[in-house]
Design a protein around this motif. Structure first.
Motif, PDB file in Angstrom:
ATOM      1  N   ASN A 271       0.797  -1.218   0.000  1.00 57.92           N
ATOM      2  CA  ASN A 271       0.000   0.000   0.000  1.00 57.92           C
ATOM      3  C   ASN A 271       0.835   1.276   0.000  1.00 57.92           C
ATOM      4  O   ASN A 271       0.285   2.370  -0.074  1.00 57.92           O
ATOM      5  N   GLU A 272       2.152   1.162   0.114  1.00 57.45           N
ATOM      6  CA  GLU A 272       3.018   2.333   0.114  1.00 57.45           C
ATOM      7  C   GLU A 272       4.374   1.958  -0.484  1.00 57.45           C
ATOM      8  O   GLU A 272       4.701   0.773  -0.571  1.00 57.45           O
ATOM      9  N   PRO A 273       5.159   2.945  -0.906  1.00 55.40           N
ATOM     10  CA  PRO A 273       6.473   2.640  -1.481  1.00 55.40           C
ATOM     11  C   PRO A 273       7.366   1.898  -0.492  1.00 55.40           C
ATOM     12  O   PRO A 273       7.255   2.061   0.727  1.00 55.40           O
ATOM     13  N   LEU A 274       8.259   1.083  -1.035  1.00 54.00           N
ATOM     14  CA  LEU A 274       9.190   0.286  -0.244  1.00 54.00           C
ATOM     15  C   LEU A 274      10.595   0.840  -0.387  1.00 54.00           C
ATOM     16  O   LEU A 274      10.921   1.480  -1.379  1.00 54.00           O
ATOM     17  N   GLN A 275      11.427   0.564   0.593  1.00 53.14           N
ATOM     18  CA  GLN A 275      12.849   0.869   0.477  1.00 53.14           C
ATOM     19  C   GLN A 275      13.507  -0.308  -0.236  1.00 53.14           C
ATOM     20  O   GLN A 275      13.139  -1.453  -0.018  1.00 53.14           O
ATOM     21  N   SER A 276      14.474  -0.028  -1.072  1.00 47.58           N
ATOM     22  CA  SER A 276      15.097  -1.116  -1.838  1.00 47.58           C
ATOM     23  C   SER A 276      16.160  -1.860  -1.048  1.00 47.58           C
ATOM     24  O   SER A 276      16.536  -2.965  -1.421  1.00 47.58           O
ATOM     25  N   SER A 277      16.623  -1.298   0.049  1.00 48.08           N
ATOM     26  CA  SER A 277      17.672  -1.964   0.821  1.00 48.08           C
ATOM     27  C   SER A 277      17.125  -3.178   1.570  1.00 48.08           C
ATOM     28  O   SER A 277      16.022  -3.154   2.111  1.00 48.08           O
TER      29      SER A 277
END
Length: 175
Positions: free
Chosen positions: A54-60
């Protein structure tokens, strides 16, 4: 009200606010969909498996695997994060049965979120499996949900105890 009682009251309120104040920030990313759909049956596997939030994710630190009914890895390569979606290439699948997509991502607020989704392959494929899944490295096997809570509790107790000791100390007699 004496200065000691005021200091004790302020210290107690500060500790309570620290311990209770995290409630609003406790909401984490939640899964809104996946490819294949969770619990679905498919005749052929997808070129890639994905999970959308439901929201952007961090790629790390993002991990994602696809494990077949034979216990082997069927995902090929590393996962990628684009906006709200994490995906991993799959390739041709093999045995019929239930496949598990296991994931672990870092939400926009910095908290790790992990889980699994499943789908069933109804027609035998001709793909070649990867290594046996298992061990401590696969995304679905984590026993923790990220940063442990106990250091924060110990820190709060130490701060509270120090404030209480300071507030209750007796002045030395000058004599």
């Amino acid at each position: 009200m004496s200065a000691r009682l005021r200091l004790l009251a302020v210290t107690t309120l500060a500790v309570l606010a620290t311990l209770i104040g995290g409630g609003v920030a406790g909401a984490h990313s939640v899964v809104t969909g996946s490819v294949p759909d969770n619990g679905s049956s498919v005749a052929t596997g997808p070129a890639q498996a994905s999970v959308t939030f439901n929201e952007p994710l961090q790629s790390s630190f993002a991990t994602m695997t696809v494990v077949g009914p034979d216990g082997n890895l069927w995902s090929k390569g590393d996962p990628t994060v684009q906006g709200q979606t994490i995906s991993v290439p799959v390739g041709e699948l093999g045995p019929t049965g239930q496949y598990t997509i296991a994931f672990r991502v870092t939400s926009a607020d910095g908290h790790p979120v992990s889980g699994t989704r499943t789908f069933t392959l109804t027609t035998q494929g001709t793909g070649t499996p990867g290594a046996k899944a298992g061990g401590s490295g696969s995304a679905g096997d984590e026993g923790s949900d990220g940063v442990p809570l106990w250091p924060f509790i110990v820190g709060a107790v130490v701060v509270f105890g120090g404030g209480l000791a300071f507030a209750l100390r007796r002045p030395r007699d000058k004599g």
